[in-house]
Design an enzyme around this catalytic site. Structure first.
Site, PDB file in Angstrom:
ATOM      1  N   THR A  28       9.676   6.419   5.460  1.00  0.00           N
ATOM      2  CA  THR A  28       9.860   4.969   5.645  1.00  0.00           C
ATOM      3  C   THR A  28       9.148   4.148   4.578  1.00  0.00           C
ATOM      4  O   THR A  28       9.426   2.957   4.428  1.00  0.00           O
ATOM      5  CB  THR A  28       9.302   4.537   7.014  1.00  0.00           C
ATOM      6  OG1 THR A  28       7.878   4.759   6.993  1.00  0.00           O
ATOM      7  CG2 THR A  28       9.906   5.341   8.150  1.00  0.00           C
ATOM      8  N   ASP A  38       1.210  10.367  -8.350  1.00  0.00           N
ATOM      9  CA  ASP A  38       0.489  10.115  -7.097  1.00  0.00           C
ATOM     10  C   ASP A  38      -1.010  10.039  -7.398  1.00  0.00           C
ATOM     11  O   ASP A  38      -1.642  11.059  -7.694  1.00  0.00           O
ATOM     12  CB  ASP A  38       0.788  11.236  -6.095  1.00  0.00           C
ATOM     13  CG  ASP A  38       0.212  10.898  -4.732  1.00  0.00           C
ATOM     14  OD1 ASP A  38      -1.011  10.665  -4.636  1.00  0.00           O
ATOM     15  OD2 ASP A  38       0.974  10.847  -3.757  1.00  0.00           O
TER      16      ASP A  38
HETATM   17  O1  LIG Z   1       2.378  -0.014  -2.239  1.00  0.00           O
HETATM   18  P1  LIG Z   1       2.712   1.206  -1.428  1.00  0.00           P
HETATM   19  O2  LIG Z   1       4.195   1.495  -1.426  1.00  0.00           O
HETATM   20  O3  LIG Z   1       2.146   1.161  -0.059  1.00  0.00           O
HETATM   21  O4  LIG Z   1       2.106   2.454  -2.211  1.00  0.00           O
HETATM   22  C1  LIG Z   1       0.798   2.479  -2.663  1.00  0.00           C
HETATM   23  C2  LIG Z   1      -0.046   3.393  -1.836  1.00  0.00           C
HETATM   24  O5  LIG Z   1       0.384   4.751  -1.991  1.00  0.00           O
HETATM   25  C3  LIG Z   1      -0.731   5.558  -2.359  1.00  0.00           C
HETATM   26  O6  LIG Z   1      -1.395   6.064  -1.265  1.00  0.00           O
HETATM   27  P2  LIG Z   1      -0.904   7.384  -0.479  1.00  0.00           P
HETATM   28  O7  LIG Z   1      -0.097   7.025   0.693  1.00  0.00           O
HETATM   29  O8  LIG Z   1      -0.291   8.338  -1.458  1.00  0.00           O
HETATM   30  O9  LIG Z   1      -2.264   7.947   0.079  1.00  0.00           O
HETATM   31  P3  LIG Z   1      -3.442   8.694  -0.719  1.00  0.00           P
HETATM   32  O10 LIG Z   1      -4.198   7.637  -1.464  1.00  0.00           O
HETATM   33  O11 LIG Z   1      -4.230   9.342   0.351  1.00  0.00           O
HETATM   34  O12 LIG Z   1      -2.817   9.691  -1.653  1.00  0.00           O
HETATM   35  C4  LIG Z   1      -1.603   4.583  -3.125  1.00  0.00           C
HETATM   36  O13 LIG Z   1      -2.926   5.004  -3.267  1.00  0.00           O
HETATM   37  C5  LIG Z   1      -1.469   3.326  -2.322  1.00  0.00           C
HETATM   38  O14 LIG Z   1      -2.361   3.254  -1.237  1.00  0.00           O
HETATM   39  O1  LIG Z   2       3.658   5.606  -7.995  1.00  0.00           O
HETATM   40  C1  LIG Z   2       2.999   5.621  -6.932  1.00  0.00           C
HETATM   41  C2  LIG Z   2       3.392   4.917  -5.786  1.00  0.00           C
HETATM   42  C3  LIG Z   2       2.615   4.983  -4.673  1.00  0.00           C
HETATM   43  N1  LIG Z   2       1.501   5.741  -4.686  1.00  0.00           N
HETATM   44  C4  LIG Z   2       1.115   6.430  -5.770  1.00  0.00           C
HETATM   45  O2  LIG Z   2       0.066   7.096  -5.757  1.00  0.00           O
HETATM   46  N2  LIG Z   2       1.882   6.362  -6.866  1.00  0.00           N
HETATM   47 MG   LIG Z   3      -1.178   9.600  -2.559  1.00  0.00          MG
END
Ligand SMILES: O=P(O)(O)OC[C@H]1O[C@H](OP(=O)(O)OP(=O)(O)O)[C@H](O)[C@@H]1O
Ligand SMILES: O=c1cc[nH]c(=O)[nH]1
Ligand SMILES: [Mg+2]
Length: 212
Positions: A108, A203
């Site tokens: 989602t 990521d």
């Molecule tokens: O603007 P958005 O679409 O919400 O995406 C950004 C988010 O995605 C990633 O976190 P992730 O869910 O990968 O978690 P992590 O930091 O634990 O890897 C990143 O660090 C942000 O928090």
């Molecule tokens: O490009 C992206 C988007 C969301 N979260 C990440 O870490 N990388």
């Molecule tokens: Mg992440």
């Protein structure tokens, strides 16, 4: 509308290229991410209030400036936001740190909360909410919802600080929180079909912690 600032500096651009490179090691990614955050701290603290203070140099009495001691807190969005905390603490070592745990549901793209812990006086502090990636804006807005709705923080006391932002994410945060200043080291082109920023850096959490 609050400020949207791309922090432009040759050192930041150079270091961003390093972390964008897929061949950069976990160790280097982590180090350089903190270095960029430290360089950005110079810019995000630009409006901190100053007051007069009387001191004596070895030669004479003089009135100079010091920070007013307005309370600060850094709020990393876990996990990836943790990668920016030490860099900012290097410049504002007395800031407190609150944590928000969020992960993006892969299907989602909605942010799911799993942790929150803040200093008890969080609502009285100026906040730097930090996350390297501002993609759809779902995580940023969820973090801002938690701080404003559950902890009574004022949006005008909050700065959101990212390293790489997508236009879609910036628009989403500005639409929901027009009072929140946004700082980023780069504004990239767009999101791909999986919600990843292009060109981006992949990521961020996985690259900081070596989990993939
Ligand atoms: O603007 P958005 O679409 O919400 O995406 C950004 C988010 O995605 C990633 O976190 P992730 O869910 O990968 O978690 P992590 O930091 O634990 O890897 C990143 O660090 C942000 O928090
Ligand atoms: O490009 C992206 C988007 C969301 N979260 C990440 O870490 N990388
Ligand atoms: Mg992440």
């Amino acid at each position: 509308m609050a400020k949207f600032t791309v922090v432009e500096h040759p050192l930041i651009k150079h270091k961003l290229t390093i972390i964008r490179d897929k061949n950069t090691s976990t160790k280097d990614f982590r180090e350089v991410t903190n270095e960029i955050a430290m360089l950005m701290a110079y810019e995000i603290t630009r409006d901190l209030p100053l007051e007069d203070v009387e001191i004596e140099t070895p030669l004479t009495k003089t009135t100079q400036k010091q920070l007013t001691g307005k309370k600060l807190a850094i709020v990393p969005i876990l996990r990836a936001g943790l990668g920016m905390v030490d860099g900012i603490l290097n410049l504002v070592p007395s800031a407190r740190v609150g944590h928000i745990g969020l992960y993006r549901d892969h299907d989602t793209l909605e942010a799911v909360e799993y942790f929150a812990k803040f200093p008890t006086d969080i609502h009285e502090r100026k906040l730097f909410v930090v996350d390297p990636m501002l993609a759809t804006g779902s995580s940023a807005n969820a973090a801002l919802d938690i701080l404003t709705n559950k902890y009574n923080c004022k949006p005008e006391n909050i700065l959101f600080v990212s390293l790489v932002a997508a236009p879609e994410g910036v628009q989403a945060v500005q639409a929901r929180y027009p009072e929140v200043d946004i700082f980023t080291a780069a504004l990239d082109e767009r999101l791909d079909e999986n919600g990843y920023i292009l060109p981006g850096l992949g990521d961020a959490g996985d690259r900081i912690f070596g989990t993939k």
